[in-house]
Design a protein around this motif. Structure first.
Motif, mmCIF file in Angstrom:
data_model
loop_
_atom_site.group_PDB
_atom_site.id
_atom_site.type_symbol
_atom_site.label_atom_id
_atom_site.label_comp_id
_atom_site.label_asym_id
_atom_site.label_seq_id
_atom_site.Cartn_x
_atom_site.Cartn_y
_atom_site.Cartn_z
ATOM 1 N N SER A 86 6.782 -28.788 12.819
ATOM 2 C CA SER A 86 7.139 -28.261 11.492
ATOM 3 C C SER A 86 8.152 -29.165 10.788
ATOM 4 O O SER A 86 8.101 -29.346 9.568
ATOM 5 N N THR A 87 9.052 -29.762 11.558
ATOM 6 C CA THR A 87 10.034 -30.686 10.980
ATOM 7 C C THR A 87 9.344 -31.960 10.521
ATOM 8 O O THR A 87 9.654 -32.488 9.439
ATOM 9 N N ALA A 88 8.404 -32.458 11.313
ATOM 10 C CA ALA A 88 7.647 -33.650 10.927
ATOM 11 C C ALA A 88 6.851 -33.388 9.651
ATOM 12 O O ALA A 88 6.767 -34.247 8.772
ATOM 13 N N GLN A 89 6.289 -32.186 9.548
ATOM 14 C CA GLN A 89 5.522 -31.824 8.355
ATOM 15 C C GLN A 89 6.429 -31.817 7.123
ATOM 16 O O GLN A 89 6.059 -32.326 6.067
ATOM 17 N N LYS A 90 7.630 -31.270 7.268
ATOM 18 C CA LYS A 90 8.586 -31.248 6.149
ATOM 19 C C LYS A 90 9.012 -32.664 5.778
ATOM 20 O O LYS A 90 9.173 -32.984 4.597
ATOM 21 N N ALA A 91 9.195 -33.515 6.791
ATOM 22 C CA ALA A 91 9.595 -34.897 6.524
ATOM 23 C C ALA A 91 8.511 -35.637 5.746
ATOM 24 O O ALA A 91 8.814 -36.356 4.785
ATOM 25 N N LEU A 92 7.263 -35.451 6.150
ATOM 26 C CA LEU A 92 6.168 -36.101 5.420
ATOM 27 C C LEU A 92 6.048 -35.560 4.001
ATOM 28 O O LEU A 92 5.774 -36.312 3.065
ATOM 29 N N ALA A 93 6.277 -34.259 3.830
ATOM 30 C CA ALA A 93 6.250 -33.676 2.483
ATOM 31 C C ALA A 93 7.347 -34.294 1.620
ATOM 32 O O ALA A 93 7.119 -34.597 0.435
ATOM 33 N N HIS A 94 8.502 -34.533 2.221
ATOM 34 C CA HIS A 94 9.605 -35.169 1.484
ATOM 35 C C HIS A 94 9.225 -36.603 1.089
ATOM 36 O O HIS A 94 9.452 -37.019 -0.056
ATOM 37 N N LEU A 95 8.628 -37.342 2.032
ATOM 38 C CA LEU A 95 8.217 -38.714 1.734
ATOM 39 C C LEU A 95 7.145 -38.754 0.655
ATOM 40 O O LEU A 95 7.134 -39.659 -0.184
ATOM 41 N N ARG A 96 6.247 -37.761 0.643
ATOM 42 C CA ARG A 96 5.250 -37.676 -0.439
ATOM 43 C C ARG A 96 5.951 -37.418 -1.764
ATOM 44 O O ARG A 96 5.594 -38.002 -2.786
ATOM 45 N N GLY A 97 6.936 -36.527 -1.735
ATOM 46 C CA GLY A 97 7.672 -36.182 -2.953
ATOM 47 C C GLY A 97 8.432 -37.362 -3.542
ATOM 48 O O GLY A 97 8.569 -37.468 -4.761
ATOM 49 N N THR A 98 8.927 -38.238 -2.687
ATOM 50 C CA THR A 98 9.665 -39.402 -3.170
ATOM 51 C C THR A 98 8.744 -40.574 -3.499
ATOM 52 O O THR A 98 9.195 -41.600 -3.991
ATOM 53 N N GLY A 99 7.454 -40.407 -3.198
ATOM 54 C CA GLY A 99 6.490 -41.452 -3.510
ATOM 55 C C GLY A 99 6.401 -42.551 -2.469
ATOM 56 O O GLY A 99 5.760 -43.574 -2.702
ATOM 57 N N GLU A 100 7.029 -42.367 -1.300
ATOM 58 C CA GLU A 100 6.993 -43.395 -0.264
ATOM 59 C C GLU A 100 5.663 -43.415 0.480
ATOM 60 O O GLU A 100 5.263 -44.460 1.000
ATOM 61 N N VAL A 101 5.005 -42.250 0.546
ATOM 62 C CA VAL A 101 3.689 -42.178 1.181
ATOM 63 C C VAL A 101 2.739 -41.425 0.263
ATOM 64 O O VAL A 101 3.169 -40.690 -0.630
ATOM 65 N N ARG A 102 1.446 -41.626 0.501
ATOM 66 C CA ARG A 102 0.420 -40.900 -0.250
ATOM 67 C C ARG A 102 -0.581 -40.360 0.759
ATOM 68 O O ARG A 102 -0.848 -40.993 1.781
ATOM 69 N N THR A 103 -1.117 -39.189 0.483
ATOM 70 C CA THR A 103 -2.086 -38.579 1.373
ATOM 71 C C THR A 103 -3.443 -38.561 0.691
ATOM 72 O O THR A 103 -3.548 -38.166 -0.473
ATOM 73 N N GLU A 104 -4.451 -39.021 1.407
ATOM 74 C CA GLU A 104 -5.827 -38.995 0.920
ATOM 75 C C GLU A 104 -6.571 -37.982 1.770
ATOM 76 O O GLU A 104 -6.694 -38.168 2.990
ATOM 77 N N LEU A 105 -7.013 -36.910 1.140
ATOM 78 C CA LEU A 105 -7.685 -35.844 1.868
ATOM 79 C C LEU A 105 -8.833 -36.383 2.701
ATOM 80 O O LEU A 105 -9.666 -37.145 2.218
ATOM 81 N N GLY A 106 -8.851 -36.005 3.953
ATOM 82 C CA GLY A 106 -9.891 -36.425 4.856
ATOM 83 C C GLY A 106 -9.689 -37.797 5.482
ATOM 84 O O GLY A 106 -10.409 -38.178 6.392
#
Length: 60
Positions: free
Chosen positions: A31-51
């Motif tokens: 759950s902490t890793a999920q929150k960290a990735l959500a934060h990185l998405r929010g700051t624009g450091e990572v992007r998620t491509e569905l699938g």
């Protein structure tokens, strides 16, 4: 992960480990890793491509 992105260990376009792999690698709860990735998405450091997964975003 943010440090790895900043120092170039994880260059733009590289795939970010999944939640389970990231949590095991860093020694944190999934759950902490999920929150960290959500934060990185929010700051624009990572992007998620569905699938496909999560990737380091291109430089700003």
């Amino acid at each position: 992960m943010s440090k790895r992105i900043a120092d170039g260990t994880c260059p733009p376009g590289s795939r970010v480990p999944g939640i389970v792999e990231l949590s095991a690698e860093v020694g944190i709860a999934a759950s902490t890793a999920q929150k960290a990735l959500a934060h990185l998405r929010g700051t624009g450091e990572v992007r998620t491509e569905l699938g496909l997964g999560t990737f380091v975003a291109d430089s700003k």
